[in-house]
Design a protein around this motif. Structure first.
Motif, PDB file in Angstrom:
ATOM      1  N   ILE A 165      87.695  89.730  63.750  1.00  0.00           N
ATOM      2  CA  ILE A 165      88.364  88.538  63.223  1.00  0.00           C
ATOM      3  C   ILE A 165      87.918  87.328  64.037  1.00  0.00           C
ATOM      4  N   HIS A 166      87.647  86.238  63.376  1.00  0.00           N
ATOM      5  CA  HIS A 166      87.269  84.990  64.063  1.00  0.00           C
ATOM      6  C   HIS A 166      88.166  83.868  63.560  1.00  0.00           C
ATOM      7  N   THR A 167      88.955  83.282  64.451  1.00  0.00           N
ATOM      8  CA  THR A 167      89.738  82.099  64.098  1.00  0.00           C
ATOM      9  C   THR A 167      88.870  80.867  64.285  1.00  0.00           C
ATOM     10  N   LEU A 168      88.744  80.075  63.231  1.00  0.00           N
ATOM     11  CA  LEU A 168      87.862  78.912  63.223  1.00  0.00           C
ATOM     12  C   LEU A 168      88.648  77.659  63.593  1.00  0.00           C
ATOM     13  N   HIS A 169      88.607  77.322  64.868  1.00  0.00           N
ATOM     14  CA  HIS A 169      89.349  76.164  65.365  1.00  0.00           C
ATOM     15  C   HIS A 169      88.586  74.854  65.143  1.00  0.00           C
ATOM     16  N   ASN A 170      87.255  74.944  65.172  1.00  0.00           N
ATOM     17  CA  ASN A 170      86.410  73.748  65.065  1.00  0.00           C
ATOM     18  C   ASN A 170      85.254  74.019  64.106  1.00  0.00           C
ATOM     19  N   LEU A 171      84.631  72.943  63.635  1.00  0.00           N
ATOM     20  CA  LEU A 171      83.511  73.084  62.703  1.00  0.00           C
ATOM     21  C   LEU A 171      82.231  73.534  63.396  1.00  0.00           C
ATOM     22  N   ALA A 172      82.174  73.350  64.703  1.00  0.00           N
ATOM     23  CA  ALA A 172      81.018  73.738  65.502  1.00  0.00           C
ATOM     24  C   ALA A 172      81.530  73.930  66.928  1.00  0.00           C
TER      25      ALA A 172
END
Length: 353
Positions: free
Chosen positions: A87-94
């Motif tokens: 699982i990867h939580t996407l906190h930022n666009l990069a």
């Protein structure tokens, strides 16, 4: 189930709250980048946050960027071969504050290996699907950011202002968080200066992260910041430092409303902090900001619109004054943004795979 997070909780209320919610749901949780790289324990779930911090951990071991990428890839392959749900939580666009190309490559690599991508709003799903083709093939789920009750402590408004040497009789607007260039401090000050309100007072608070400039430029910035902090100003106060949990409560309880000025961003922990501390918010319409503030007292303006921001500030400030500085009820917002719901959505998605 055993759940491995790539972060440790110290100094990060988000991760600590997430870990506590997993434990409350009956699961065994362990964390830290070291375990990601070195542990031979097979978790049921690998939950990745901020891939660039894996770079920070590995760089401290004096490894090259290429070696780091190869190690990331080999570890992801190992977890995948062990049927671990990634699982990867996407906190930022990069990658956050990283100029390394390898951090961007690792970001894309982790998306490619992930089974589930966790977003904090529906707009984030659409943005990532456009930016990263691998994202479209994954199970994308939306879990609101979560509250900051772990940091919550009530402090009387007047008492908090006395402790921080702030005026008791002003309508105080707080701009809070690490001082990064994209957070647009000049814009914040410009909008504040356009605000037509006699009792206005602005606080800019948070550790100042210096940009990569020459020694001379850095010295000038440090000197400027020192002068800002020590010289008296009738309407603006600067706190260029980090805040402990107790100090965090004091500065939020001293404020009447919270103002964000980013010209671009995906998420901000300041929004749920404000709602947790029952402070109205003025924010730009970027990323997940609008969805994060649903069910909460707030005003939105177009990013970069100084006049629009000033008008939004005035609406909130006048509303605060008209309500005699009584704090709004955040019960509905807390119910919708609980960590129990956050973790419940993730675990249900794992079961559905």
């Amino acid at each position: 189930m055993k759940i491995l997070l790539t972060e440790k909780p110290s100094g990060n209320a988000y991760i600590e709250s997430l870990m506590n919610a997993y434990k409350k749901a009956g699961h065994e949780v362990f964390g830290d980048a070291s375990n990601f790289f070195n542990s031979n324990v097979r978790p049921d779930i690998l939950h990745i946050h901020w891939p660039e911090r894996l770079n920070e951990w590995y760089s401290a071991k004096k490894g090259s960027q290429q070696q780091w990428l190869e190690l990331i890839s080999s570890r992801l392959k190992w977890y995948q071969s062990q049927n671990v749900t990634i699982i990867h939580t996407l906190h930022n666009l990069a990658p956050h504050d990283s100029k390394e190309d390898s951090s961007r490559e690792a970001f894309e690599l982790i998306i490619a290996y992930s089974d589930i991508l966790v977003h904090h709003c529906t707009r984030s799903v659409k943005i990532f699907n456009k930016l990263y083709s691998e994202s479209q093939e994954k199970k994308n789920i939306v879990c609101p950011h979560g509250d900051y009750l772990i940091d919550y402590k009530f402090v009387n408004r007047e008492e908090a202002r006395r402790k921080l040497n702030l005026p008791i009789d002003k309508t105080i607007i707080l701009n809070f968080g690490k001082q990064r260039p994209y957070k647009n401090h000049n814009f914040v000050v410009d909008a504040f200066n356009k605000l037509e309100l006699q009792s206005k007072y602005l606080i800019l608070a948070g550790e100042y992260l210096y940009p990569p400039v020459s020694f001379g430029q850095r010295w000038l910035l440090r000197s400027r910041n020192m002068m800002r902090e020590i010289l008296p100003n009738r309407t603006v106060k600067y706190f260029y430092r980090s805040f402990s949990s107790d100090e965090l409560a004091e500065i939020f309880c001293a404020a009447d409303c919270i103002f964000l000025g980013q010209h671009s961003a995906l998420n901000s922990g300041v929004l749920p902090l404000a709602a947790t501390f029952r402070r109205p918010v003025i924010f730009p319409d970027v990323g997940c900001f609008s969805e994060a503030m649903q069910s909460w007292k707030s005003e939105c303006f177009a990013a970069g619109d100084v006049q629009g921001a000033a008008e939004s500030l005035k609406k909130i400030c006048l509303s605060v004054q008209e309500n005699n500085f009584e704090l709004p009820d955040n019960g509905e917002w807390l119910a919708k943004n609980s960590w129990e719901n956050h973790v419940g959505n993730i675990l249900q998605s794992v079961s559905d795979l």
